[in-house]
Design a protein around this motif. Structure first.
Motif, PDB file in Angstrom:
ATOM      1  N   GLN A 207       2.078  -9.169   3.844  1.00 33.28           N
ATOM      2  CA  GLN A 207       1.243  -7.987   4.114  1.00 33.28           C
ATOM      3  C   GLN A 207       1.563  -6.856   3.144  1.00 33.28           C
ATOM      4  O   GLN A 207       0.653  -6.181   2.628  1.00 33.28           O
ATOM      5  N   THR A 208       2.847  -6.643   2.872  1.00 36.31           N
ATOM      6  CA  THR A 208       3.239  -5.555   1.953  1.00 36.31           C
ATOM      7  C   THR A 208       2.687  -5.819   0.561  1.00 36.31           C
ATOM      8  O   THR A 208       2.183  -4.890  -0.110  1.00 36.31           O
ATOM      9  N   GLN A 209       2.760  -7.055   0.114  1.00 37.43           N
ATOM     10  CA  GLN A 209       2.203  -7.375  -1.215  1.00 37.43           C
ATOM     11  C   GLN A 209       0.706  -7.080  -1.267  1.00 37.43           C
ATOM     12  O   GLN A 209       0.202  -6.526  -2.261  1.00 37.43           O
ATOM     13  N   GLU A 210       0.001  -7.434  -0.212  1.00 39.54           N
ATOM     14  CA  GLU A 210      -1.455  -7.185  -0.187  1.00 39.54           C
ATOM     15  C   GLU A 210      -1.757  -5.692  -0.260  1.00 39.54           C
ATOM     16  O   GLU A 210      -2.635  -5.256  -1.011  1.00 39.54           O
ATOM     17  N   LEU A 211      -1.030  -4.902   0.519  1.00 37.54           N
ATOM     18  CA  LEU A 211      -1.290  -3.457   0.539  1.00 37.54           C
ATOM     19  C   LEU A 211      -0.961  -2.824  -0.811  1.00 37.54           C
ATOM     20  O   LEU A 211      -1.700  -1.955  -1.303  1.00 37.54           O
ATOM     21  N   LEU A 212       0.125  -3.235  -1.443  1.00 38.73           N
ATOM     22  CA  LEU A 212       0.494  -2.678  -2.759  1.00 38.73           C
ATOM     23  C   LEU A 212      -0.565  -3.028  -3.797  1.00 38.73           C
ATOM     24  O   LEU A 212      -0.925  -2.207  -4.643  1.00 38.73           O
ATOM     25  N   THR A 213      -1.059  -4.260  -3.723  1.00 39.11           N
ATOM     26  CA  THR A 213      -2.121  -4.668  -4.658  1.00 39.11           C
ATOM     27  C   THR A 213      -3.369  -3.824  -4.445  1.00 39.11           C
ATOM     28  O   THR A 213      -4.041  -3.414  -5.405  1.00 39.11           O
ATOM     29  N   MET A 214      -3.676  -3.555  -3.202  1.00 37.01           N
ATOM     30  CA  MET A 214      -4.857  -2.761  -2.879  1.00 37.01           C
ATOM     31  C   MET A 214      -4.747  -1.353  -3.487  1.00 37.01           C
ATOM     32  O   MET A 214      -5.753  -0.794  -3.968  1.00 37.01           O
ATOM     33  N   ILE A 215      -3.563  -0.760  -3.507  1.00 35.03           N
ATOM     34  CA  ILE A 215      -3.388   0.591  -4.041  1.00 35.03           C
ATOM     35  C   ILE A 215      -3.324   0.562  -5.552  1.00 35.03           C
ATOM     36  O   ILE A 215      -3.971   1.379  -6.228  1.00 35.03           O
ATOM     37  N   LEU A 216      -2.554  -0.361  -6.087  1.00 34.84           N
ATOM     38  CA  LEU A 216      -2.347  -0.361  -7.541  1.00 34.84           C
ATOM     39  C   LEU A 216      -3.558  -0.917  -8.292  1.00 34.84           C
ATOM     40  O   LEU A 216      -3.838  -0.513  -9.413  1.00 34.84           O
ATOM     41  N   ASN A 219      -9.712  -2.265  -7.862  1.00 34.78           N
ATOM     42  CA  ASN A 219     -10.911  -3.024  -8.245  1.00 34.78           C
ATOM     43  C   ASN A 219     -10.710  -4.531  -8.169  1.00 34.78           C
ATOM     44  O   ASN A 219     -11.654  -5.278  -8.416  1.00 34.78           O
ATOM     45  N   LEU A 220      -9.501  -4.941  -7.845  1.00 27.65           N
ATOM     46  CA  LEU A 220      -9.217  -6.383  -7.881  1.00 27.65           C
ATOM     47  C   LEU A 220     -10.058  -7.142  -6.872  1.00 27.65           C
ATOM     48  O   LEU A 220     -10.513  -8.253  -7.133  1.00 27.65           O
ATOM     49  N   SER A 221     -10.308  -6.543  -5.730  1.00 28.01           N
ATOM     50  CA  SER A 221     -11.054  -7.244  -4.680  1.00 28.01           C
ATOM     51  C   SER A 221     -12.495  -7.503  -5.096  1.00 28.01           C
ATOM     52  O   SER A 221     -13.122  -8.427  -4.592  1.00 28.01           O
ATOM     53  N   GLN A 222     -13.045  -6.667  -6.021  1.00 34.19           N
ATOM     54  CA  GLN A 222     -14.441  -6.847  -6.441  1.00 34.19           C
ATOM     55  C   GLN A 222     -14.560  -7.386  -7.855  1.00 34.19           C
ATOM     56  O   GLN A 222     -15.667  -7.484  -8.386  1.00 34.19           O
ATOM     57  N   PHE A 227     -22.204  -8.515  -8.330  1.00 32.88           N
ATOM     58  CA  PHE A 227     -22.723  -7.154  -8.178  1.00 32.88           C
ATOM     59  C   PHE A 227     -21.708  -6.328  -7.394  1.00 32.88           C
ATOM     60  O   PHE A 227     -21.810  -6.181  -6.177  1.00 32.88           O
ATOM     61  N   PRO A 228     -20.734  -5.787  -8.083  1.00 39.62           N
ATOM     62  CA  PRO A 228     -19.722  -5.013  -7.362  1.00 39.62           C
ATOM     63  C   PRO A 228     -20.342  -3.760  -6.780  1.00 39.62           C
ATOM     64  O   PRO A 228     -21.361  -3.245  -7.239  1.00 39.62           O
ATOM     65  N   TYR A 236     -11.718   9.658  -6.311  1.00 38.98           N
ATOM     66  CA  TYR A 236     -11.534   8.697  -7.407  1.00 38.98           C
ATOM     67  C   TYR A 236     -11.845   9.382  -8.717  1.00 38.98           C
ATOM     68  O   TYR A 236     -12.863  10.068  -8.804  1.00 38.98           O
ATOM     69  N   PRO A 237     -11.070   9.272  -9.781  1.00 48.44           N
ATOM     70  CA  PRO A 237      -9.785   8.580  -9.852  1.00 48.44           C
ATOM     71  C   PRO A 237      -8.667   9.416  -9.242  1.00 48.44           C
ATOM     72  O   PRO A 237      -8.716  10.633  -9.306  1.00 48.44           O
ATOM     73  N   LYS A 238      -7.656   8.691  -8.667  1.00 50.23           N
ATOM     74  CA  LYS A 238      -6.522   9.383  -8.052  1.00 50.23           C
ATOM     75  C   LYS A 238      -5.524   9.766  -9.129  1.00 50.23           C
ATOM     76  O   LYS A 238      -5.378   9.085 -10.138  1.00 50.23           O
ATOM     77  N   SER A 239      -4.818  10.846  -8.837  1.00 50.15           N
ATOM     78  CA  SER A 239      -3.742  11.233  -9.752  1.00 50.15           C
ATOM     79  C   SER A 239      -2.550  10.320  -9.523  1.00 50.15           C
ATOM     80  O   SER A 239      -2.422   9.657  -8.480  1.00 50.15           O
ATOM     81  N   ASP A 240      -1.642  10.315 -10.510  1.00 50.09           N
ATOM     82  CA  ASP A 240      -0.447   9.481 -10.384  1.00 50.09           C
ATOM     83  C   ASP A 240       0.391   9.887  -9.186  1.00 50.09           C
ATOM     84  O   ASP A 240       0.988   9.049  -8.503  1.00 50.09           O
ATOM     85  N   ALA A 241       0.439  11.186  -8.916  1.00 52.05           N
ATOM     86  CA  ALA A 241       1.254  11.664  -7.793  1.00 52.05           C
ATOM     87  C   ALA A 241       0.699  11.151  -6.468  1.00 52.05           C
ATOM     88  O   ALA A 241       1.450  10.765  -5.562  1.00 52.05           O
ATOM     89  N   ILE A 242      -0.660  11.104  -6.356  1.00 53.99           N
ATOM     90  CA  ILE A 242      -1.269  10.602  -5.115  1.00 53.99           C
ATOM     91  C   ILE A 242      -0.949   9.109  -4.942  1.00 53.99           C
ATOM     92  O   ILE A 242      -0.571   8.649  -3.858  1.00 53.99           O
TER      93      ILE A 242
END
Length: 1838
Positions: A207-216, A219-222, A227-228, A236-242
């Protein structure tokens, strides 16, 4: 060159950017030489800038150089500030590497970063530590390690360090450091790292790997969609601090999930004066089902977690973002489970909180920071850095602080204390959640079993124990058991009875053993209070508690377990303390102090603590001290309680036991129960050091005291117990230990005396009348042996071993709880005991216990008892039992057998008491041997003097003499012991009584008392002067008088002359006797009674021929057969007449097929059809009439003389061939092979091992069938039936008489004689006739029952083995019964009954060797008087005056001073008759009275293994003692009808439980008569009154195949007879005229037939002769008679009396002819028959045998032509016994004299012949003869 290189600012505040700006401003002022003093700048930085605490406002300031700066403190003091460091490390290393690094940090591994950038090192270290939040890193933390300090990397403690990449090459030997290359993005984990880095438990890792991938990678999911979605997140886009904060939010959620419920496991041990909190790790892991998680286990053991508990444990404190997240995590997860889209939203919300913690002010303040121009540090002329004035800086700092009042402002902080929410609550330790592994049914069974135990339904509970034991493998079941047991605890003590106690202990042990890791903490803690509650009363004042029986587990030695359990109990007590105070307050109506948010239910310990902490500031100091004192007292009292508990569980019960004791070794899978605790374990050897240590009570007590003291120090220091109380505890411990050791002494001793497990009640076996138990019962277990049958499911059984004066009996119940209500009996008679062996270390799987002592008892009734004695049975008791058993097995007197102790007529007088055993001393043995030579020279008085000949040493050949063992000599000369008996005075009345004996009546039935038949019944042996082992009356020819019979006795071994025992209706006689003495010189010497040896010998053999002639003359003389046209002459005449007689097809069809059973037909059907494919069938070729060949023979003679058949066949041993029957007597000698009693002993032993193996074997080659085959038992039965069949054919078809002249005439002779009579005479197949047969041919004719069954009293100390001669006969009877089920009046049970009681000694019938022994003991006389056969009611009741005078008051009664009373016991046949009158148990309902001859098949496939050897009935023991089996098991058949009966093979008596239709119908008749008021008739009367319905016979036409089928059995029978005759004939010539085959293995790919047995030969295991090409089975190669036809016969060398018939092509006849034509001396073809035996010199010489053999006289022939020295048994002998090749002789010389056994020797008569292989020793009668022999041999050598 000497310009300063750096400026350093050291601060405890974490504002790196602000400090960097300040230092940059100072550097710019210095390098640009701006008009600001450096002292002013430094003073402003240190004294004028106010840094607010966490949560304070933004601060804007200037350090006095025209700059504008701002400083923003974080909102929370506990949340780390990261900026973008976390995002940076993810970008550098990737998701998986960062996760592994986090796991490594959390499990306290060493981590080293390296990079070319120092700032990267700092950021990365900070990021990694911040990911641990809510944990704080407390180990070594050096983000930038200076180059000179690189050796710090070898520190053993965990660390996080960073070094510059340039230093990496210098660091090589870091074997346990995880190296992180920040620039290359690589994490290197050394292979040698131990233990390896554990990862997060599943599914959190995924689960942790999935959530990290989702944040980092949003666009990977699409990425793969055509037709994304065009929608973009709002920010969007988020700052590095966010992104950085969202990444941290994921890890905060991770730890909130991982630690769910941690607050439920916080253990409060003190509240005042300050809270002391510990964490219950085992409870947390168990409740979360994360026992197997290595990661969490190591995290809970880390320093971080201890700090975490100390900081976040108190329930009253300020909270932060993680506390809020933790309390709401469950609701968040539930909502996310319903809607996945909420996950990113929740992460963003949490990230926003973290972001706002660092940047709460959204207004951006424009800062102004001075900065030097580019390249300023490259200037050539750098200004010198001015020296700073300390005083000036100090003044500025003090002035600034005074102006701003910073010190006051910093102390004003808002009070944010609050109750920390509990979050999700974990279930209680003993609450069980539904698990996949456990069904509700299993847990229900467990609960039911516990309920049964406490309701004392032990039998029901035991049935459930195996299921409960399996269920306890699951954790939930173990917890339920603890809870269930605790539910039955009321008060401080629960006294159970012994069986309850045993089962509770068994469950407690199993529960602890099955628990592993921290789960064991939970279970052991739950069982700990019960260990001092459950107990049992051993005796008055002595109680044994459960803790003495559950000590053998390592958990009790684990100090961490004791601490955690102690803290749990302390928390319970503290909680109870404050709850009591609270209830008092509420009862006083002073409930104005109420805890905020107090739930309605009882508050938890944490809630109570929070309340107390909240009130604490307001409490008075005295009140606080009072509460603190109460808590300290609680801890102190618990410490005392736990010290006692530890002592009770750590000191072993046998601490006081004398002698070495085993070390306490704990095995993980060991079910130690009360019956297998270390109580009672003793070393087998007092001096054995291995595995044992001296275990002194003082040493044990001291060691336990140290452990307890260490525990007290740890828990009391942690809990703040006063030093005085700690000292008191330390002083108390030795006293507690000492008292406990003293108390254990009595408990241990009492528990040793008391059975550890409640033993089942001893069941006493039923006893026969007169049977008594002679020893105390021994409690034991009946162990399983190697038998593969149904009985093994009932074994092991628990019970007792009993020894009576008749039997050895085990009686008990199966250990299997599902069958424990049944009874198991295994018994056998003492007298049948074959071997008794001590065994040790017997493992009982159902108790998981090893018993040290056992016995293995093997019986000749085919029973094996493997006994393991209970621990309460001492070795002394076992030894006493063995001694009594040995004494009972070998009594000193015949009348000590059970047969004479139980019942029967009391007789006066006693048997002679043998004061000394035969050969009991060496002197006695020598004296006996010497006296043998002088016995016959003593003056003969009127007394019976038996033969002085040694029975075995008068064997057939001198080789046989030398191979006899001492045991056999002891056996076979037993009849010599009574040579000093007084004369037996017989009156006419005595002789008249003898004529009423059963065998005499049988002879009268056969017409032997009729003079017209040529016979008379003589009384020559009435006083046993002719032969001691023969009956008193004998059948003799009329022509031979008694004197001649007495004289004839000298010719035969043991004086057992040939005597007629049965007569065929055609006049053929069956004659039986012993071997005649050999005519060799040695035989003559042995038979000499005076000086003129030769004349006596010639006279003796003249008497022998005269006697045989008289027997032949008594046979019918009118038998003739005109066979002149067949041109058959000589010895083949008789064989071919039998052959032709047997082949008359019409005779078979006329006689019917009664001799061939359908079963045998089926078995031989394959043999009939095997040759139908065009090949000739050997059996039909060899057995069908050769009429065509004979008719077409061109050499048919025209003679018309009548053919005279041979009238007598003598079946004898091969050694008799040369001294056999005179050919003029119209008799023929046939040498036969047979298994003597020695070979039958060996076969019996092997059969016993096959049927009763002591252990199971996994050897695939040693199957039961293979073991039976290797025993050769069935082969011996087959040979017995074949020999008997030959006698049947010769008498019935050939109409010739048969004389059995084999061995001593009492073993194989009795077998063949009785089986032949059984087949020939249907009378013997009735019950009465079978009795007569055994009483005549076995008992009267002196079969040595006592010797063969090892029942002779004098054999007690000898090692003579059991010889199954009579058992083999009964086995043969069973085989015939099986083949002819309608021919016998008695059934198979009758035969088994005889086999059992043959060795049981219950009846007197089989206890003696011969009739003279019965006469001497008075039994025969009493039987004669009472007419044992004709009178039915004769065993009980008064015999009247007729008994007086039976025993003459002679020497026999002088043995004892007073008159003894002995009982004569029962005859087994009388007993059978009585039982037969009552019940049909012995009757064969299929019996059909027919007058026919039985011809049983003797081939192995037609034989079955007798079920007597393998069957068993455990319900009541052997079924052969009818009083015992009928005692309590009278089955009412009417009740069984219509009911379902469960019959278990091996347990129940199947015949009784499931009776046949005849028994049921007879029972119905009896019941009907009873219901109508009639007196029930005896069953036999009802049976005899039945009318047999008339059946019309069905006629059908017989086809050729059916004719063949019907006749095949008879033809095969005749073929076996012919085979015996041919083998016997050829045996005399085999050595001369026999060439062996040269065999090689040959695969037969096509079916062919064996040239020996004619059966099918097909497959890879055949043998073929390399010379003649004959094919054989492997087993047939050894016994084949056919010679190899490659060699040509020598002309003129033909055996006498064998006709060479070219016309007869049968396999046997051709074999005979070919054998006759072949000579082994093919190297000497040039010599004719008259020169083949060239004799240069010949004469008698004594030759010494090899090794220990004695001197023997041989006839030596020196042959100069063949260059040989040959020797023969006698001068007339034509067959040489051995050859010495003169080519091998090296020298011939005179030799030293030796003792050769003759009276006078010539010392110069000895000479030696030395060959290259051995030296031969010779002795001539005198020196002249010796010299002559030496000269003759030397002449041949030259």
């Amino acid at each position: 060159m000497y310009a300063p290189k750096c400026l350093v600012l050291i601060s405890r505040l974490d504002y790196a950017d602000t400090f960097k700006n300040c230092l940059g401003t100072i550097y710019t002022v210095y390098i640009e030489n701006l008009p600001y003093t450096l002292e002013n700048l430094i003073g402003n930085i240190l004294g004028c800038i106010q840094v607010p605490p966490a949560g304070g406002p933004q601060v804007r300031f200037s350090i006095g150089a025209g700059d504008k700066q701002s400083l923003q403190p974080p909102q929370s003091p506990s949340l780390p500030v990261t900026g973008t460091a976390v995002y940076f490390i993810f970008k550098q290393l990737g998701i998986k590497n960062v996760l592994i690094l986090l796991c490594a940090v959390m499990t306290e591994n060493k981590i080293l970063f390296h990079s070319k950038s120092y700032s990267h090192l700092t950021e990365s270290c900070k990021a990694l530590v911040s990911l641990m939040y809510p944990f704080r890193y407390t180990h070594v933390y050096i983000p930038i390690l200076p180059a000179p300090l690189t050796e710090v990397l070898s520190t053993p403690t965990p660390f996080i360090m960073g070094i510059h990449s340039s230093l990496v090459s210098e660091i090589t030997d870091l074997l346990d450091v995880i190296v992180v290359d920040l620039d290359g993005g690589m994490v290197t984990i050394p292979e040698s790292l131990s233990p390896p880095v554990p990862i997060l438990p599943s599914p959190l890792w995924e689960q942790t790997q999935e959530l990290l991938t989702m944040i980092l990678f949003p666009n990977l999911s699409q990425a793969d969609l055509a037709f994304p979605s065009l929608e973009k997140p709002t920010n969007y886009p988020k700052s590095d601090a966010i992104i950085d904060k969202e990444l941290r939010a994921i890890f905060m959620r991770l730890f909130a999930q991982l630690l769910q419920g941690y607050r439920s496991c916080l253990t409060i041990i003190r509240i005042h004066p300050k809270p002391v909190i510990t964490f219950h790790k085992a409870g947390f892991l168990g409740a979360r089902d994360l026992i197997e998680s290595e990661f969490l286990f190591r995290v809970l053991d880390s320093m971080f977690f201890t700090t975490f508990v100390n900081e976040r444990g108190p329930p009253w404190r300020s909270s932060d973002a993680w506390d809020e997240l933790y309390s709401s995590m469950n609701e968040i997860l539930k909502s996310e489970a319903q809607n996945k889209n909420l996950i990113p939203t929740h992460i963003q919300e949490l990230g926003k909180i973290l972001f706002e913690n660092e940047c709460p002010n959204q207004q951006i303040y424009a800062q102004k920071v001075l900065r030097p121009p580019d390249g300023s540090f490259h200037r050539i002329h750098q200004p010198s850095f001015p020296r700073i004035s300390n005083e000036k800086v100090e003044l500025i700092i003090n002035d600034g602080m005074r102006k701003n009042c910073i010190s006051h402002r910093l102390t004003v902080l808002r009070n944010q204390m609050r109750i920390i929410p509990m979050g999700p609550r974990l279930p209680e330790v003993l609450d069980v959640r539904p698990a996949v592994l456990n069904s509700a049914r299993r847990l229900e069974v467990l609960k039911t079993c516990v309920a049964y135990i406490f309701e004392n339904k032990i039998a029901d509970a035991r049935k459930l124990v195996p299921a409960v034991m399996r269920t306890l493998k699951h954790r939930d079941a173990r917890l339920i058991l603890c809870r269930e047991l605790f539910g039955y605890v009321h008060g401080n003590k629960a006294i159970l009875d012994h069986q309850q106690f045993d089962l509770v202990i068994k469950f407690m042990n199993k529960t602890i053993q099955n628990s592993t890791g921290v789960d064991e903490y939970t279970v052991a803690a739950a069982l700990l209070p019960m260990s001092t509650i459950f107990c049992r009363k051993l005796s008055t004042g002595i109680v044994q508690f459960a803790y003495t029986c559950i000590q053998d587990h390592p958990i009790w030695k684990n100090l961490q377990f004791w601490e955690s359990t102690f803290y749990q109990d302390v928390q319970t007590q503290i909680k109870a303390l404050y709850m009591q105070r609270r209830r008092q307050i509420e009862s006083n109506k002073e409930s104005n102090i109420v805890l905020d948010d107090v739930p309605l239910e009882e508050p938890t310990a944490l809630e109570i603590t929070a309340e107390q902490m909240r009130k604490s500031p307001a409490l008075e100091e005295d009140k606080k001290n009072e509460l603190a004192q109460s808590e300290e007292s609680t801890l102190y009292s618990q410490a005392i309680h736990y010290a006692n508990r530890m002592v009770s569980l750590l000191i072993p019960p046998d601490v006081n036991a004398v002698g070495p004791k085993p070390k306490q070794s704990f095995r993980l899978d060991d079910n130690q129960s009360v019956s297998n605790s270390i109580m009672g374990s003793h070393s087998l050897s007092e001096h054995s050091d291995e595995g044992f240590e001296e275990n002194d009570a003082l040493e044990v007590g001291g060691a336990v005291g140290k452990i307890v003291s260490r525990f007290i120090d740890r828990v009391c220091t942690e809990g703040g117990v006063t030093s005085e109380h700690i000292r008191n505890l330390h002083d108390m411990v030795p006293g507690v230990v000492h008292m406990h050791i003293e108390m254990l002494e009595s408990v241990y001793l009492e528990s040793k005396r008391h059975p550890h497990v409640q033993k089942p009640k001893i069941q006493t076996p039923c006893l026969l009348p007169g049977e008594e138990i002679v020893t105390d019962h021994l409690r034991c277990y009946l162990m399983p042996d190697g038998r593969e049958d149904d009985t093994q499911s009932w074994i092991p059984a628990e019970g007792a071993l009993f020894l009576t004066n008749y039997r050895i009996v085990f009686k008990g119940s199966p250990c299997d709880p599902l069958a424990c209500e049944q009874t198991i009996i295994r018994a056998f008679p003492i007298s049948s005991l074959l071997k008794e062996k001590k065994i040790s270390v017997l493992y009982l799987s159902h108790l998981d216990q090893t018993l040290p002592e056992g016995l293995q008892l093997r019986s000749s009734t085919f029973q094996l008892m493997k006994i393991a004695f209970d621990t309460e049975v001492t070795p002394e008791m076992i030894e006493t039992f063995r001694k009594i058993l040995t004494k009972a097995r070998h009594p000193i007197d015949e009348f000590e057998h059970f047969a004479f102790q139980s019942y029967g007529t009391i007789m006066h007088g006693t048997a002679p008491s043998k004061t000394k055993e035969k050969y009991s001393t060496l002197k006695g043995f020598a004296k006996k041997t010497i006296l043998r030579k002088f016995k016959q020279k003593a003056p003969t008085k009127r007394k019976l003097v038996t033969s002085t000949l040694d029975f075995d040493t008068l064997g057939p050949s001198t080789e046989a003499i030398d191979t006899h063992s001492l045991d056999d000599e002891l056996e076979d000369d037993e009849f010599e012991t009574n040579t000093d008996t007084m004369p037996r005075v017989l009156t006419a009345k005595d002789v008249e009584r003898m004529r009423e004996r059963s065998y005499v009546r049988d002879w009268k039935r056969l017409g032997f008392d009729d003079a017209q038949n040529g016979f008379r019944i003589t009384t020559v042996n009435a006083n046993y002067s002719l032969c001691r082992s023969y009956p008193a009356l004998l059948v003799a020819p009329l022509q031979i008088n008694d004197a001649a019979l007495l004289h004839l006795g000298r010719c035969y071994k043991s004086q057992r002359i040939p005597v007629v025992t049965w007569r065929h209706r055609n006049g053929a006689l069956l004659i039986r006797g012993a071997l005649p003495h050999s005519k060799s010189v040695i035989g003559m010497l042995k038979n000499s009674t005076g000086s003129n040896t030769m004349s006596h010998d010639v006279a003796n053999y003249h008497e022998q021929d005269k006697y045989i002639s008289a027997l032949i003359d008594s046979m019918p003389k009118n038998i003739s057969l005109a066979l002149a046209q067949y041109n058959l002459t000589g010895m083949n005449l008789s064989m071919n007449s039998l052959f032709l007689n047997a082949s008359d097809e019409s005779s078979y069809l006329n006689r019917g097929d009664t001799s061939l059973t359908p079963e045998v037909n089926r078995k031989h059907k394959s043999a009939l059809t095997a040759g139908s494919d065009g090949k000739s069938n050997n059996w039909t070729d060899s057995l069908k009439p050769k009429s065509n060949t004979i008719k077409n023979n061109s050499s048919v003679s025209a003679a018309t003389a009548a053919y005279r058949k041979l009238r007598l066949y003598v079946l004898g041993e091969k050694s008799q061939t040369k001294s056999g029957i005179n050919a003029d007597l119209c008799a023929e000698f046939i040498a036969v092979d047979y298994a003597d009693y020695r070979q039958s002993r060996i076969a019996f032993k092997k059969l016993m091992r096959a049927c009763l193996p002591s252990n199971t074997t996994n050897d695939a080659d040693q199957t039961f069938a293979k073991s039976v085959e290797q025993s050769e038992w069935l082969q011996q039965i087959s040979s017995l039936l074949q020999l008997s069949g030959a006698v049947v054919d010769l008498m019935d078809l050939q109409e010739s008489s048969v004389m059995l002249s084999l061995e001593d005439g009492w073993d194989i002779t009795a077998q063949i004689s009785s089986i032949a009579q059984l087949c020939l005479d249907p009378y013997y197949r009735t019950m009465e006739g079978f009795r007569v047969l055994i009483e005549k041919d076995w008992i009267a004719f002196g079969h040595r029952f006592a010797h063969r069954s090892n029942l002779k009293p004098t054999h007690g100390n000898s090692s003579i083995a059991f010889a199954p001669t009579f058992l083999q006969f009964l086995d043969a009877v069973y085989q015939i019964q099986k083949q002819f089920p309608m021919a016998f009046e008695f059934n198979e049970f009758y035969v088994r009954f005889l086999a059992y009681h043959m060795v049981s000694c219950r009846f007197r019938t089989f206890l003696f060797d011969c009739e003279v022994e019965r006469f001497d003991l008075g039994i025969a006389s009493v039987e004669d008087k009472r007419g044992s056969l004709s009178t039915k009611h004769h065993l009980l009741g008064n015999t009247g005056s007729d008994d007086e005078g039976v025993y003459p008051m002679d020497v026999r009664s002088k043995a004892q001073s007073s008159v003894n009373f002995n009982r004569i016991g029962h005859s087994i046949f009388d007993y059978i008759e009585r039982q037969h009158a009552k019940t049909q148990i012995f009757y064969n309902f299929m019996y059909c009275v027919r007058d026919d001859v039985l011809r049983p098949q003797s081939s192995l496939p037609a034989l079955d293994l007798w079920p007597y050897y393998t069957n068993e009935e455990l319900a009541q023991g052997p079924p052969y003692d009818l009083e015992l089996t009928n005692a309590d098991d009278e089955i009412d058949l009417s009740e069984l009808r219509g009911k379902r009966i469960v019959v278990s093979a091996g347990y129940d008596n199947i015949e009784k439980s499931n009776p046949n239709a005849f028994v049921c119908l007879l029972s119905d008749v009896r019941q009907a008569e009873t219901e109508r008021g009639y007196l029930p008739q005896k069953w036999l009367q009802v049976w005899d009154q039945l009318e047999v319905p008339q059946m019309e016979e069905l006629t059908r036409k017989s086809s050729l195949s059916s004719i063949l089928l019907q006749s095949h059995g008879k033809l095969a029978h005749k073929r076996s007879t012919l085979e015996i005759l041919m083998k016997g004939r050829l045996s005399g010539y085999q050595d001369k005229f026999f060439h062996p085959h040269r065999f090689e293995k040959h695969p037969y790919t096509t079916p062919t037939n064996c040239n020996h047995c004619t059966k099918l030969l097909w497959g890879p295991v055949g043998y073929r002769c390399m010379d003649c090409g004959n094919s054989y089975h492997e087993k047939c190669t050894e016994v084949s008679l056919k010679n190899c036809t490659k060699y040509k016969a020598v002309d003129g060398v033909v055996p006498p009396n064998v006709n060479i018939s070219q016309g007869d092509t049968s396999s046997i006849a051709s074999s005979a002819a070919t054998t006759a034509r072949t000579s082994s001396h093919h190297f000497y073809n040039q010599f004719s028959s008259n020169v083949a035996e060239n004799r240069t010199h010949e004469g008698h010489l004594y030759k010494r045998g090899a090794l220990l053999k004695g001197w023997k006289q041989r006839w030596f022939v020196l042959d100069s032509i063949k260059h040989q020295l040959r020797y023969y048994d006698s001068g007339e002998d034509s067959q040489c016994k051995g050859v010495i090749e003169l080519a091998e002789v090296q020298s011939v010389t005179t030799a030293q004299p030796a003792q050769i056994g003759t009276k006078r020797i010539d010392e110069k008569g000895f000479f030696d012949l030395k060959t290259n292989r051995r030296t031969y020793n010779f002795y001539a009668v005198n020196a002249n003869l010796a010299q002559e022999w030496i000269e003759k041999i030397q002449a041949c050598l030259q």
